[in-house]
Design a protein around this motif. Sequence first.
Motif, PDB file in Angstrom:
ATOM      1  N   GLU A 125       0.813  -1.215   0.000  1.00 57.02           N
ATOM      2  CA  GLU A 125       0.000   0.000   0.000  1.00 57.02           C
ATOM      3  C   GLU A 125       0.852   1.273   0.000  1.00 57.02           C
ATOM      4  O   GLU A 125       0.371   2.343  -0.346  1.00 57.02           O
ATOM      5  CB  GLU A 125      -0.977  -0.006   1.170  1.00 57.02           C
ATOM      6  N   GLU A 164      -1.522  -1.501  -7.026  1.00 58.33           N
ATOM      7  CA  GLU A 164      -2.314  -2.505  -7.742  1.00 58.33           C
ATOM      8  C   GLU A 164      -1.424  -3.383  -8.613  1.00 58.33           C
ATOM      9  O   GLU A 164      -1.610  -4.599  -8.679  1.00 58.33           O
ATOM     10  CB  GLU A 164      -3.415  -1.854  -8.598  1.00 58.33           C
ATOM     11  N   ASP A 185       0.481 -11.707  -6.824  1.00 60.89           N
ATOM     12  CA  ASP A 185      -0.529 -12.739  -7.038  1.00 60.89           C
ATOM     13  C   ASP A 185      -0.125 -13.664  -8.186  1.00 60.89           C
ATOM     14  O   ASP A 185      -0.258 -14.885  -8.074  1.00 60.89           O
ATOM     15  CB  ASP A 185      -1.887 -12.092  -7.318  1.00 60.89           C
ATOM     16  N   GLN A 218      -6.082 -15.238  -0.805  1.00 63.72           N
ATOM     17  CA  GLN A 218      -7.290 -14.610  -0.266  1.00 63.72           C
ATOM     18  C   GLN A 218      -6.955 -13.259   0.372  1.00 63.72           C
ATOM     19  O   GLN A 218      -7.710 -12.292   0.232  1.00 63.72           O
ATOM     20  CB  GLN A 218      -7.959 -15.528   0.760  1.00 63.72           C
ATOM     21  N   GLU A 239      -6.464 -10.809  -2.334  1.00 66.14           N
ATOM     22  CA  GLU A 239      -7.772 -10.382  -2.855  1.00 66.14           C
ATOM     23  C   GLU A 239      -8.399  -9.331  -1.933  1.00 66.14           C
ATOM     24  O   GLU A 239      -8.938  -8.321  -2.404  1.00 66.14           O
ATOM     25  CB  GLU A 239      -8.689 -11.603  -2.978  1.00 66.14           C
ATOM     26  N   ARG A 240      -8.318  -9.555  -0.623  1.00 63.35           N
ATOM     27  CA  ARG A 240      -8.867  -8.573   0.327  1.00 63.35           C
ATOM     28  C   ARG A 240      -8.109  -7.240   0.228  1.00 63.35           C
ATOM     29  O   ARG A 240      -8.713  -6.168   0.258  1.00 63.35           O
ATOM     30  CB  ARG A 240      -8.809  -9.102   1.760  1.00 63.35           C
ATOM     31  N   LYS A 241      -6.801  -7.322   0.109  1.00 63.80           N
ATOM     32  CA  LYS A 241      -5.986  -6.107  -0.017  1.00 63.80           C
ATOM     33  C   LYS A 241      -6.362  -5.362  -1.296  1.00 63.80           C
ATOM     34  O   LYS A 241      -6.475  -4.144  -1.299  1.00 63.80           O
ATOM     35  CB  LYS A 241      -4.498  -6.482  -0.015  1.00 63.80           C
ATOM     36  N   ASP A 242      -6.575  -6.090  -2.374  1.00 56.52           N
ATOM     37  CA  ASP A 242      -6.988  -5.488  -3.640  1.00 56.52           C
ATOM     38  C   ASP A 242      -8.323  -4.766  -3.471  1.00 56.52           C
ATOM     39  O   ASP A 242      -8.502  -3.650  -3.964  1.00 56.52           O
ATOM     40  CB  ASP A 242      -7.063  -6.547  -4.727  1.00 56.52           C
ATOM     41  N   GLU A 243      -9.243  -5.386  -2.783  1.00 58.53           N
ATOM     42  CA  GLU A 243     -10.544  -4.750  -2.537  1.00 58.53           C
ATOM     43  C   GLU A 243     -10.378  -3.489  -1.713  1.00 58.53           C
ATOM     44  O   GLU A 243     -11.024  -2.462  -1.975  1.00 58.53           O
ATOM     45  CB  GLU A 243     -11.489  -5.729  -1.847  1.00 58.53           C
ATOM     46  N   GLN A 244      -9.492  -3.536  -0.701  1.00 58.36           N
ATOM     47  CA  GLN A 244      -9.235  -2.352   0.119  1.00 58.36           C
ATOM     48  C   GLN A 244      -8.649  -1.227  -0.720  1.00 58.36           C
ATOM     49  O   GLN A 244      -9.064  -0.066  -0.586  1.00 58.36           O
ATOM     50  CB  GLN A 244      -8.272  -2.687   1.258  1.00 58.36           C
ATOM     51  N   ASN A 294      -9.000  -0.716  -3.854  1.00 55.35           N
ATOM     52  CA  ASN A 294      -9.976  -0.214  -4.813  1.00 55.35           C
ATOM     53  C   ASN A 294     -11.138   0.523  -4.154  1.00 55.35           C
ATOM     54  O   ASN A 294     -11.923   1.154  -4.841  1.00 55.35           O
ATOM     55  CB  ASN A 294     -10.484  -1.357  -5.701  1.00 55.35           C
ATOM     56  N   ASP A 295     -11.235   0.413  -2.830  1.00 56.20           N
ATOM     57  CA  ASP A 295     -12.285   1.148  -2.111  1.00 56.20           C
ATOM     58  C   ASP A 295     -11.934   2.618  -1.931  1.00 56.20           C
ATOM     59  O   ASP A 295     -12.779   3.431  -1.618  1.00 56.20           O
ATOM     60  CB  ASP A 295     -12.544   0.515  -0.733  1.00 56.20           C
TER      61      ASP A 295
END
Length: 175
Positions: free
Chosen positions: A106, A112, A119, A163, A166-171, A173-174
């Motif tokens: 981050e 990203e 990944d 997983q 994936e959660r970090k990616d969602e964070q 992108n939020d």
Amino acid sequence: MNYFELFNLEVNFNVDLSALASTYQKLQQLTHPDKFATASDRDRLLSVQKNAQVNDGYQTLKSPLFRAEYMLNLRGIDLQHEQTTLQDNVFLMQQMEWREQLEDIEHDAQPEQKLAELDDEIKGIIADELKTLKEQLLVGSEQANQGAAIIIRKLKFMYKLRQEIERKDEQLNDF
């Protein structure tokens, strides 16, 4: 209850996923509790139990990791309830490195992209490990089974790490 027998499949790491899905649909229709709504209490209970076995079997056999773990279980090696830790120092160091990369992403100029690269790296290693796992399960000797168990332990970590990615990616992108 042997899930391979339930789905009329040979005990093998390679599973025809379309045949598995087709058999699953048929077994679902045969065992679905709604079909037994007017049956006796005993028959309704049996249908719920059979339907749960069908669902558990399908979930187990459709996943390469769960399927391999189940095959070892059939061979007398239970990994689900074990507390064994990996003794592979190289892999333990790799785990620490991946975790540090994930924590530091981050703060990167292109988080990203770095996340996607991490990944992709892990996906590639998973693919290689699955090939080796398949070979070990095919051999089936005690030594090969123990080797397969070690690979499964590594794969469990890598799937969990994916997983987390994936959660970090969602964070990311939020924001």
